[in-house]
Design an enzyme around this catalytic site. Sequence first.
Site: not given
Length: 506
Positions: A123, A144, A156, A194
């Site tokens: 991540s 991800h 992702e 993120n």
Amino acid sequence: MQALSTSTPVAVIGAGAMGSGIAQVAAQAGHQVFLLDQREGAAEAGRQSIVKQLQRRVDKGRIEQSALDALINRITPVNQLDDLASAGLVIEAIVEDRDIKRSLLTSLEQVCDDDTILATNTSSISVTALGAKMKNPSRLVGMHFFNPAPLMALVEVVKGLATSDAVAQCVYATAAQWGKKPVTATSTPGFIVNRVARPFYAESLRLLQEQTTDSATLDAIMREAGGFRMGAFELTDLIGHDVNYAVTSSVFNSYYQDTRFLPSLVQKDLVDAGRLGRKTGQGFYNYAEGAQKPLPATTEKANSVADTLIVEGDPGPLAPLVKRLAASGLNIIERDGSGRLRFGDAVLALTDGRMATERAAIEACNNLVLLDLAFDYTNTTRLAIAVAGQASEQARIDACALLQKTGLAVSQIADRPGLVVMRTVATLTNEAADAALHGVASIGDIDLAMKAGLNYPEGPLRWSDNLGFSLVHTVLTHLQQSYGEERYRPALLLRQNRFAGKGFYS
Ligand code: NAI
């Protein structure tokens, strides 16, 4: 590029929270899955945790026992890398450590066929950096997943510098075949979600630090008016402040301490105190048995003798609110103007990113009351307002009484620029626009990622378009003037859109 055939075995390395979930997803899609963990018994424990998860669904009649049995039979715990040799896709979900992951990937190259795709669920580590020691980094791609992997739709697909297009496309198609919503991103810190989500936490934390109102009220405003599933404080209590603070710090440091990503001292304090959220029984809220969650601050019922709402010009995004007010039986007078509403002594307007006090002085309109943004003014149950310091008490009462006529809970907060939902949406849009400009992902994929990964009610770029192409730019410009900080400087794409008179999608 085609998805992997379901007859191709998939290997998952690391049978923790993520690895077990990913193994379940692949097995559900029909693949034979090898599950490997270096801890003795962990792979079998991972398999058992999947049984436990699915047994609940069997008990509720959602899936057949036979489907669970077949799925579990497709998952084989194994003990060594050699056992993975027949896999066409290997997904690593081991500890988040660059060197350990690198060493695993180079070992896999020796065991697997040349055309086996190697994927990492990292991540926060650069996919480019993870591939740097590999003989053939073109076969490495980020895949991800989000936690819990069987439930969260987003994947992702992260391309490192060397990742081949064919590998990324195959993993994209495979994730889609597994029932996921894949998006493509380049390997940049935080990838899409993120990174773009940072302002969601940062703005609420700053508003709390500035004593705008309390955490329960900010959460309620974000939930009820913003349309988000949770406010920033209840969400970070759930994620864990150690985890959330670490992600913010990692993104901040990875972007060479760009102050846009500055971590919050308020959150650091919680981490230092060991108040990590639900898992320690205390974060912003107390989770001890019997503890009551505080109620949001709601302005008490106001009475006004006014019965006529004057709508001056086009109310813009407030149009559904005006319709709602009209339906509450008020007399409505329409006349020319700049989108303000007048009721009794109050002059109401949508925030444009300035403090009510500042705008009241500049526009020579003492009784100004600013309204926050709502995702859906027709159905919102709460709305935040900020009252100019110059306004009379009667203006404040009239504004509250007007909004309360529609059943809205009004939360009057301290006069801060951009109120709550508006500044959050504006800063999310800003970050999303930067990510798009830098080629991290397409505009559509960024919006999709924020919706599928975090359940946002709308992608920030689409949301910004819906507000009118220049409003978010104006809000950010004013926020930047108020704070004098780089953090709010409008992204180039927003500026360009504003002058081109178009949106992200038009
Ligand atoms: P975890 O700690 O629950 O599981 C990691 C597992 O990997 C452990 O069972 C450990 O024994 C095993 N392991 C460690 N080194 C190994 C090695 N060299 N070979 C084989 N097995 C090894 O961790 P979690 O949460 O499942 O995370 C795994 C990866 O997924 C990390 O890269 C993390 O950043 C990423 N990730 C985590 C998310 C989360 O919310 N937990 C979300 C998305 C990605």
